[in-house]
Scaffold this motif. Structure first.
Motif, short mmCIF file in Angstrom:
data_model
loop_
_atom_site.label_atom_id
_atom_site.label_comp_id
_atom_site.label_asym_id
_atom_site.label_seq_id
_atom_site.Cartn_x
_atom_site.Cartn_y
_atom_site.Cartn_z
N VAL A 23 16.41 27.14 -51.25
CA VAL A 23 15.63 26.13 -51.96
C VAL A 23 14.16 26.46 -51.82
O VAL A 23 13.66 26.71 -50.72
CB VAL A 23 15.92 24.73 -51.43
CG1 VAL A 23 15.05 23.71 -52.15
CG2 VAL A 23 17.40 24.38 -51.60
N ALA A 24 13.46 26.47 -52.95
CA ALA A 24 12.04 26.80 -52.96
C ALA A 24 11.20 25.57 -53.23
O ALA A 24 11.61 24.66 -53.96
CB ALA A 24 11.77 27.85 -54.03
N SER A 25 10.03 25.54 -52.66
CA SER A 25 9.08 24.47 -52.93
C SER A 25 7.68 25.07 -52.98
O SER A 25 7.42 26.12 -52.40
CB SER A 25 9.15 23.38 -51.87
OG SER A 25 8.87 23.90 -50.59
N GLY A 26 6.82 24.39 -53.68
CA GLY A 26 5.46 24.87 -53.77
C GLY A 26 5.07 25.15 -55.21
O GLY A 26 4.80 24.24 -55.96
N ARG A 27 5.07 26.41 -55.58
CA ARG A 27 4.66 26.79 -56.91
C ARG A 27 5.83 26.73 -57.89
O ARG A 27 6.95 26.47 -57.51
CB ARG A 27 4.08 28.21 -56.86
CG ARG A 27 2.93 28.38 -55.88
CD ARG A 27 1.66 27.69 -56.35
NE ARG A 27 1.13 28.29 -57.54
CZ ARG A 27 0.29 29.33 -57.54
NH1 ARG A 27 -0.07 29.89 -56.39
NH2 ARG A 27 -0.18 29.79 -58.66
N THR A 28 5.57 26.96 -59.14
CA THR A 28 6.58 26.91 -60.19
C THR A 28 7.65 27.96 -59.94
O THR A 28 7.37 29.16 -60.01
CB THR A 28 5.95 27.11 -61.56
OG1 THR A 28 4.93 26.13 -61.76
CG2 THR A 28 7.00 26.98 -62.65
#
Length: 120
Positions: A23-28
Motif C-alpha cells: 500500500v502506497a501513500s503520499g504522492r499520486t
C-alpha cells in the motif's frame, strides 16, 4: 515522498501460493512505476517484476509464468500473486517505486520488506 508498506508474507510449502500487497501513500500512485524485488540471505537484491502506470508488466525469467504483478491505482495498491512457489523463492520481498526504470539499488522509494519462506 512516497511511503510503502508491504504485507502478506509468510511460511508456505513448495507448490503453494501466496499473495503480497504493498500500500502506497503520499504522492499520486498512478504516476509511479511500481516494482517488486527480493533479497535472499547472502545475496544481492534482485528484480522480480515491475508494472507501469497503465499496466505494462515485465518479469524476471525466474518467476515468469508463476508470478503475476498487478496494481489498483484507485486503491494505491500493488500486488504480487505468487503461485507454484519453490524453496529458491525464499527471500525478503520489497516493493519499490520510481518514475524511471533504474538499477535495483537506485529505485527512489522502498518498503520495509516482508519475509517469504518456502519449505521443501
Amino acid at each position: 515522498q512516497v511511503q510503502l508498506v508491504e504485507s502478506g508474507g509468510g511460511l508456505v510449502q513448495a507448490g503453494d501460493s501466496l499473495r503480497l500487497s504493498c500500500v502506497a501513500s503520499g504522492r499520486t500512485f498512478s504516476y509511479y512505476i511500481m516494482a517488486w524485488f527480493r533479497q535472499a540471505p547472502g545475496k544481492e537484491r534482485e528484480f522480480v517484476a515491475h508494472i507501469r502506470g497503465r499496466g505494462e508488466t515485465t518479469y524476471a525469467d525466474s518467476v515468469k509464468g508463476r508470478f503475476t504483478i498487478s496494481r489498483d491505482n484507485a486503491k494505491s495498491t500493488l500486488n504480487l500473486q505468487m503461485n507454484t512457489l519453490k524453496p529458491e523463492d525464499t527471500a525478503i520481498y520489497f516493493c519499490a517505486a520510481d518514475t524511471r526504470i533504474v538499477r535495483a539499488r537506485d529505485w527512489m522509494y522502498w518498503g520495509q520488506g516482508t519475509q517469504v519462506t518456502v519449505s521443501s
